[in-house]
Scaffold this motif. Structure first.
Motif, PDB file in Angstrom:
ATOM      1  N   ILE A  40     100.911 102.537  95.898  1.00 44.85           N
ATOM      2  CA  ILE A  40     100.075 102.101  97.022  1.00 44.85           C
ATOM      3  C   ILE A  40      98.599 102.124  96.623  1.00 44.85           C
ATOM      4  O   ILE A  40      97.845 101.184  96.911  1.00 44.85           O
ATOM      5  N   TYR A  41      98.185 103.179  95.950  1.00 44.58           N
ATOM      6  CA  TYR A  41      96.798 103.314  95.508  1.00 44.58           C
ATOM      7  C   TYR A  41      96.392 102.159  94.592  1.00 44.58           C
ATOM      8  O   TYR A  41      95.360 101.523  94.805  1.00 44.58           O
ATOM      9  N   TYR A  42      97.206 101.880  93.591  1.00 43.90           N
ATOM     10  CA  TYR A  42      96.882 100.781  92.668  1.00 43.90           C
ATOM     11  C   TYR A  42      96.957  99.425  93.368  1.00 43.90           C
ATOM     12  O   TYR A  42      96.176  98.530  93.055  1.00 43.90           O
ATOM     13  N   SER A  43      97.877  99.264  94.306  1.00 44.54           N
ATOM     14  CA  SER A  43      97.954  97.997  95.052  1.00 44.54           C
ATOM     15  C   SER A  43      96.696  97.787  95.887  1.00 44.54           C
ATOM     16  O   SER A  43      96.127  96.685  95.906  1.00 44.54           O
ATOM     17  N   CYS A  44      96.263  98.844  96.580  1.00 41.85           N
ATOM     18  CA  CYS A  44      95.040  98.732  97.390  1.00 41.85           C
ATOM     19  C   CYS A  44      93.828  98.491  96.502  1.00 41.85           C
ATOM     20  O   CYS A  44      92.954  97.680  96.835  1.00 41.85           O
ATOM     21  N   PHE A  45      93.763  99.177  95.390  1.00 41.76           N
ATOM     22  CA  PHE A  45      92.643  99.004  94.469  1.00 41.76           C
ATOM     23  C   PHE A  45      92.599  97.578  93.929  1.00 41.76           C
ATOM     24  O   PHE A  45      91.529  96.960  93.840  1.00 41.76           O
ATOM     25  N   THR A  46      93.759  97.043  93.602  1.00 42.34           N
ATOM     26  CA  THR A  46      93.831  95.666  93.101  1.00 42.34           C
ATOM     27  C   THR A  46      93.403  94.677  94.181  1.00 42.34           C
ATOM     28  O   THR A  46      92.699  93.701  93.903  1.00 42.34           O
ATOM     29  N   ALA A  47      93.811  94.927  95.422  1.00 41.08           N
ATOM     30  CA  ALA A  47      93.402  94.049  96.523  1.00 41.08           C
ATOM     31  C   ALA A  47      91.889  94.101  96.731  1.00 41.08           C
ATOM     32  O   ALA A  47      91.244  93.058  96.947  1.00 41.08           O
ATOM     33  N   ILE A  48      91.312  95.296  96.631  1.00 38.19           N
ATOM     34  CA  ILE A  48      89.863  95.427  96.782  1.00 38.19           C
ATOM     35  C   ILE A  48      89.137  94.682  95.658  1.00 38.19           C
ATOM     36  O   ILE A  48      88.148  93.978  95.891  1.00 38.19           O
ATOM     37  N   LEU A  49      89.643  94.809  94.443  1.00 37.33           N
ATOM     38  CA  LEU A  49      89.040  94.091  93.320  1.00 37.33           C
ATOM     39  C   LEU A  49      89.104  92.579  93.524  1.00 37.33           C
ATOM     40  O   LEU A  49      88.141  91.860  93.241  1.00 37.33           O
ATOM     41  N   ALA A  50      90.232  92.108  94.009  1.00 37.66           N
ATOM     42  CA  ALA A  50      90.380  90.670  94.244  1.00 37.66           C
ATOM     43  C   ALA A  50      89.395  90.197  95.308  1.00 37.66           C
ATOM     44  O   ALA A  50      88.761  89.145  95.160  1.00 37.66           O
ATOM     45  N   LEU A  51      89.260  90.981  96.386  1.00 37.55           N
ATOM     46  CA  LEU A  51      88.311  90.610  97.445  1.00 37.55           C
ATOM     47  C   LEU A  51      86.870  90.656  96.953  1.00 37.55           C
ATOM     48  O   LEU A  51      86.063  89.785  97.285  1.00 37.55           O
ATOM     49  N   LEU A  52      86.529  91.654  96.153  1.00 33.97           N
ATOM     50  CA  LEU A  52      85.165  91.741  95.608  1.00 33.97           C
ATOM     51  C   LEU A  52      84.864  90.586  94.666  1.00 33.97           C
ATOM     52  O   LEU A  52      83.759  90.046  94.665  1.00 33.97           O
ATOM     53  N   SER A  53      85.849  90.199  93.870  1.00 35.50           N
ATOM     54  CA  SER A  53      85.605  89.088  92.940  1.00 35.50           C
ATOM     55  C   SER A  53      85.438  87.776  93.690  1.00 35.50           C
ATOM     56  O   SER A  53      84.663  86.910  93.278  1.00 35.50           O
ATOM     57  N   ILE A  54      86.123  87.623  94.812  1.00 38.68           N
ATOM     58  CA  ILE A  54      85.942  86.421  95.628  1.00 38.68           C
ATOM     59  C   ILE A  54      84.579  86.459  96.305  1.00 38.68           C
ATOM     60  O   ILE A  54      83.848  85.465  96.330  1.00 38.68           O
ATOM     61  N   LYS A  55      84.201  87.601  96.840  1.00 40.56           N
ATOM     62  CA  LYS A  55      82.937  87.746  97.567  1.00 40.56           C
ATOM     63  C   LYS A  55      81.748  87.550  96.636  1.00 40.56           C
ATOM     64  O   LYS A  55      80.801  86.841  96.953  1.00 40.56           O
ATOM     65  N   GLU A  56      81.788  88.184  95.466  1.00 48.76           N
ATOM     66  CA  GLU A  56      80.667  88.088  94.552  1.00 48.76           C
ATOM     67  C   GLU A  56      80.676  86.774  93.775  1.00 48.76           C
ATOM     68  O   GLU A  56      79.657  86.382  93.235  1.00 48.76           O
ATOM     69  N   GLY A  57      81.819  86.141  93.715  1.00 53.62           N
ATOM     70  CA  GLY A  57      81.909  84.862  93.049  1.00 53.62           C
ATOM     71  C   GLY A  57      81.679  84.925  91.554  1.00 53.62           C
ATOM     72  O   GLY A  57      81.333  83.930  90.951  1.00 53.62           O
ATOM     73  N   SER A  58      81.840  86.056  90.986  1.00 50.52           N
ATOM     74  CA  SER A  58      81.620  86.177  89.543  1.00 50.52           C
ATOM     75  C   SER A  58      82.932  86.451  88.838  1.00 50.52           C
ATOM     76  O   SER A  58      83.896  86.907  89.420  1.00 50.52           O
TER      77      SER A  58
END
Length: 192
Positions: A40-58
């Motif tokens: 669960i921890y790694y799944s949530c962390f991966t989801a946060i990373l995906a959202l941050l990469s979309i938000k920052e666009g980098s």
């Protein structure tokens, strides 16, 4: 001649086996719990990373996101293949069966003490009880060395099982955070 020594030996063996298999079931249940938390921890962390990469666009976070996505897939596959919860349930059911053998053997010993008669029928009953116990012993997986350490040598258990396991789990939970700190730090750019 009364086989009290043999009966006492098997009573002690069943009791030890019950304790060890109970410890093994608890260990498997605990491992399943922490493995699911890690998933669960790694799944949530991966989801946060995906959202941050979309938000920052980098593309800065896409590599860590891909790495942790693969890690989550491996963790989920690994945890499903171990079947800790199923194995713990199987061990608990086996312990229930072994308790029946334990009670049969202790009641048989009590009968022998009261009657003081040991004939061929008693010998057959004893053989049936012991053979039933030996069959039940093979019906489930055996305990691990860490379970023996926990029962007989708690210091060895703490030093060689608990301490390394705690370090391993802490490392697993800190690893994603360290990775992000490393990616955001100036140290990362030294390699480019």
């Amino acid at each position: 001649m009364f086989p009290y020594n043999l009966i006492d030996k098997y009573i002690k063996e069943i009791d030890t086996t019950l304790k060890l298999r109970t410890l093994a079931a608890e260990r498997l249940q605990r491992n399943d719990f922490w493995l699911q938390i890690c998933n669960i921890y790694y799944s949530c962390f991966t989801a946060i990373l995906a959202l941050l990469s979309i938000k920052e666009g980098s593309s800065f976070l896409t590599v860590p996101s891909a790495i942790f996505t693969v890690t989550v897939a491996i963790l989920v596959t690994f945890s499903n293949s171990l079947k800790y919860a199923h194995r713990a349930s199987d061990l608990r059911a086996n312990c229930d069966d072994l308790k029946i053998s334990y009670m049969e053997l202790t009641s048989f010993k009590f009968e022998l003490i009261n009657t003081r008669i040991f004939d061929d029928s008693c010998n057959q009953n004893l053989n049936i009880i012991i053979n039933d116990y030996l069959q039940k012993l093979n019906d489930s997986e055996y305990h691990g060395i860490s379970d023996v350490w926990k029962l007989k040598n708690p210091i060895k258990y703490a030093l060689f099982y608990c301490f390394p396991l705690i370090i391993f789990w802490i490392f697993l939970f800190i690893l994603p955070i360290l990775f992000i700190i490393w990616r955001y730090s100036d140290f990362y750019f030294l390699f480019y």
